[in-house]
Design a protein around this motif. Structure first.
Motif, PDB file in Angstrom:
ATOM      1  N   THR A 281     -42.559   2.455  11.299  1.00 21.45           N
ATOM      2  CA  THR A 281     -41.525   1.487  10.907  1.00 21.45           C
ATOM      3  C   THR A 281     -40.784   0.970  12.135  1.00 21.45           C
ATOM      4  N   GLU A 282     -40.413   1.875  13.034  1.00 17.96           N
ATOM      5  CA  GLU A 282     -39.699   1.462  14.250  1.00 17.96           C
ATOM      6  C   GLU A 282     -40.571   0.544  15.113  1.00 17.96           C
ATOM      7  N   THR A 283     -41.862   0.848  15.177  1.00 23.43           N
ATOM      8  CA  THR A 283     -42.774   0.015  15.976  1.00 23.43           C
ATOM      9  C   THR A 283     -42.898  -1.383  15.382  1.00 23.43           C
ATOM     10  N   VAL A 284     -43.041  -1.463  14.057  1.00 24.32           N
ATOM     11  CA  VAL A 284     -43.142  -2.775  13.400  1.00 24.32           C
ATOM     12  C   VAL A 284     -41.854  -3.564  13.597  1.00 24.32           C
ATOM     13  N   LEU A 285     -40.695  -2.922  13.447  1.00 26.82           N
ATOM     14  CA  LEU A 285     -39.420  -3.610  13.653  1.00 26.82           C
ATOM     15  C   LEU A 285     -39.299  -4.098  15.103  1.00 26.82           C
ATOM     16  N   HIS A 286     -39.745  -3.291  16.054  1.00 29.72           N
ATOM     17  CA  HIS A 286     -39.699  -3.680  17.458  1.00 29.72           C
ATOM     18  C   HIS A 286     -40.605  -4.888  17.717  1.00 29.72           C
ATOM     19  N   LEU A 287     -41.817  -4.893  17.111  1.00 32.79           N
ATOM     20  CA  LEU A 287     -42.742  -6.008  17.297  1.00 32.79           C
ATOM     21  C   LEU A 287     -42.220  -7.292  16.661  1.00 32.79           C
TER      22      LEU A 287
END
Length: 192
Positions: A38-44
């Protein structure tokens, strides 16, 4: 029954399953993976991180500058590390149930600790000549401790009690062997 089958049955009955611990560790790992995803998708997507941006912990650890982590963050990290190691060990190492096996030729016999403690307490009670409430038995993995509270003014011979308990045929066949300790409470009980 073959010796191999008897050993398998005894192992199954004297070791508790670890499926609950394994499931909890798997759920924890799944939760961490979902959070990181989730954090990676939000960062992207260029959005604000929920808790911590994916690169922040790595940057803090890899950065050789003079910035230090706050003491509370270090304490939390050490606590989480210790809990994680305990959880993984609890999930992977075999558990022990409160039962012991008896060595018999034709059968696999498993004796629960409660039944064994009751049997030892009864033998101690009869040898000491005291009521059942004045005898307690504590069992550990390799030892049995018998505590007797005598009647006030009536002595109890611990060696006689030890001999009576040692004469029990079940005690000789148990695996693992129990180290027997008999203790007599120095103060007696009045009115029994």
């Amino acid at each position: 029954m073959s010796a191999h089958a008897a050993q398998r049955i005894i192992r199954r009955e004297t070791h508790s399953g670890r499926s609950l611990g394994a499931i909890l560790v798997a759920l924890l790992a799944l939760g961490v993976a979902a959070w990181l995803g989730t954090e990676t998708v939000l960062h992207l997507l260029g959005r604000e991180a929920l808790l911590l941006a994916p690169g922040t912990p790595v940057a803090l650890l890899a950065e050789p500058s003079g910035t230090e982590l706050p003491a509370w963050a270090t304490a939390v990290a050490v606590g989480v590390l210790i809990l994680g190691v305990i959880a993984i060990l609890a999930a992977l190492l075999p558990g022990r149930s409160r039962a012991r096996s008896e060595a018999l030729d034709a059968a696999a016999v498993v004796v629960e600790d409660r039944a064994l403690a009751a049997r030892l307490a009864r033998s101690a009670q009869l040898a000491a000549g005291v009521p059942a409430q004045q005898v307690s038995v504590q069992l550990s993995r390799s030892a049995a401790r018998v505590l007797i509270t005598p009647r006030s003014g009536v002595p109890v011979d611990p060696e006689r009690v030890r001999e009576a308990i040692s004469a029990e045929p079940e005690l000789a066949r148990l695996s693992p062997r129990l180290r027997l300790t008999v203790a007599v409470n120095p103060s007696g009980k009045v009115g029994t």
